[in-house]
Scaffold this active site. Sequence first.
Site, PDB file in Angstrom:
ATOM      1  N   LYS A  52       0.843  -1.213   0.000  1.00 36.09           N
ATOM      2  CA  LYS A  52       0.000   0.000   0.000  1.00 36.09           C
ATOM      3  C   LYS A  52       0.872   1.255   0.000  1.00 36.09           C
ATOM      4  O   LYS A  52       0.609   2.213  -0.736  1.00 36.09           O
ATOM      5  CB  LYS A  52      -0.943  -0.016   1.217  1.00 36.09           C
ATOM      6  CG  LYS A  52      -2.012  -1.099   1.120  1.00 36.09           C
ATOM      7  CD  LYS A  52      -2.822  -1.291   2.400  1.00 36.09           C
ATOM      8  CE  LYS A  52      -3.759  -2.496   2.265  1.00 36.09           C
ATOM      9  NZ  LYS A  52      -4.529  -2.796   3.487  1.00 36.09           N
ATOM     10  N   GLN A  96      -4.435  -1.598   9.870  1.00 30.25           N
ATOM     11  CA  GLN A  96      -4.325  -2.917   9.237  1.00 30.25           C
ATOM     12  C   GLN A  96      -4.843  -4.001  10.185  1.00 30.25           C
ATOM     13  O   GLN A  96      -4.483  -4.043  11.361  1.00 30.25           O
ATOM     14  CB  GLN A  96      -2.865  -3.201   8.836  1.00 30.25           C
ATOM     15  CG  GLN A  96      -2.672  -4.465   8.029  1.00 30.25           C
ATOM     16  CD  GLN A  96      -3.338  -4.427   6.639  1.00 30.25           C
ATOM     17  OE1 GLN A  96      -3.509  -3.377   6.039  1.00 30.25           O
ATOM     18  NE2 GLN A  96      -3.718  -5.595   6.140  1.00 30.25           N
ATOM     19  N   ASP A 119     -10.854   2.738   4.436  1.00 29.05           N
ATOM     20  CA  ASP A 119     -11.136   1.295   4.360  1.00 29.05           C
ATOM     21  C   ASP A 119     -12.646   1.030   4.312  1.00 29.05           C
ATOM     22  O   ASP A 119     -13.066  -0.085   3.998  1.00 29.05           O
ATOM     23  CB  ASP A 119     -10.563   0.576   5.588  1.00 29.05           C
ATOM     24  CG  ASP A 119      -9.318  -0.238   5.272  1.00 29.05           C
ATOM     25  OD1 ASP A 119      -9.133  -0.614   4.099  1.00 29.05           O
ATOM     26  OD2 ASP A 119      -8.545  -0.503   6.217  1.00 29.05           O
TER      27      ASP A 119
HETATM   28  N1  GUN Z   1      -6.747  -7.046   6.432  1.00 27.96           N
HETATM   29  C1  GUN Z   1      -7.145  -7.779   5.364  1.00 27.96           C
HETATM   30  N2  GUN Z   1      -7.714  -6.980   4.427  1.00 27.96           N
HETATM   31  C2  GUN Z   1      -7.661  -5.725   4.914  1.00 27.96           C
HETATM   32  C3  GUN Z   1      -8.087  -4.460   4.399  1.00 27.96           C
HETATM   33  O1  GUN Z   1      -8.646  -4.322   3.305  1.00 27.96           O
HETATM   34  N3  GUN Z   1      -7.847  -3.392   5.207  1.00 27.96           N
HETATM   35  C4  GUN Z   1      -7.251  -3.514   6.423  1.00 27.96           C
HETATM   36  N4  GUN Z   1      -7.084  -2.411   7.143  1.00 27.96           N
HETATM   37  N5  GUN Z   1      -6.854  -4.662   6.931  1.00 27.96           N
HETATM   38  C5  GUN Z   1      -7.061  -5.759   6.171  1.00 27.96           C
END
Ligand code: GUN
Length: 289
Positions: A52, A96, A119
């Site tokens: 990311k 995350q 998110d």
């Molecule tokens: N863990 C697995 N997928 C995601 C996501 O799309 N965002 C976040 N913050 N954590 C995750």
Amino acid sequence: MQIIDGKATSLAIQDEIKEAVTERLASGSKKPHLAAIIVGDNPASRAYVGHKIKACERVGFESTLVELSENIQEEQLLQEVEALNANQAIDGFIVQLPLPDHIDSQRVLEAVHPDKDVDGFHPINAGKLSLGLPGFQPATPAGIIELLKRYGIETSGKHAVVIGRSAIVGTPMTLLLSRNANPGNCTVTMCHSRTQNLQAITRSADILIAAIGRPHFVTADMVKPGAVVIDVGINRIPDATKKSGTRLTGDVDYDALSNMDGHITPVPGGVGPMTIAMLLKNTLDAAAS
Ligand code: GUN
């Protein structure tokens, strides 16, 4: 099966975002700024967050990584979230997942300001999604909708079957596919661990979304010829031919399906890169609002 190339599509979207950033800068606006909080050193989470941050660089965003100890107390983590909420320089941020067991993840996600919740996990944004109102949409299901759109796959009136009911993928996916929109207007069946006669249901799917988290769960006899199969799984399995001794694989038995008619997303290179593209898109939107 025809391959739906999520990697190439993600890069095309990133080019469009980069273009939008250039236009913003030319008109005197600042670079969009995404922050990510990561707690502990789960290798998979570290890798995802790394992707990311790298994607931010590619499209010309500022990024900030907040790395916190596995042992952080919930109150401290909430303070870090509040600091990002208050930081005017940051347009959007993510926490995350998964978080360590001693932390109440839901409490943390609800502490993120909905206007910075790129998110789309805050109940305000989840509520807006369920009502069909504009708001941040979770990046994985939004990325799948974008793939269906860019590949010109007809969804109206089709039977979509979603396997998995998670808050991050299965539930928002079901909502997006059933919306009066294009892509959308599907008749959707959501399946989960208590579903009976799963195979009979999946075999009637025109669009099959596998978001279970179990390697090769979807076998060829569960798929109707001609179906569009979207594999959300990212599972690490042993593979002696690899230097690391492991490899990534999806929830779908890709090799067994590859000779059938239809469309399929590979793992890696399918849904994963689209999640990143849509997170960047949400951040661009957050910066513009
Ligand atoms: N863990 C697995 N997928 C995601 C996501 O799309 N965002 C976040 N913050 N954590 C995750």
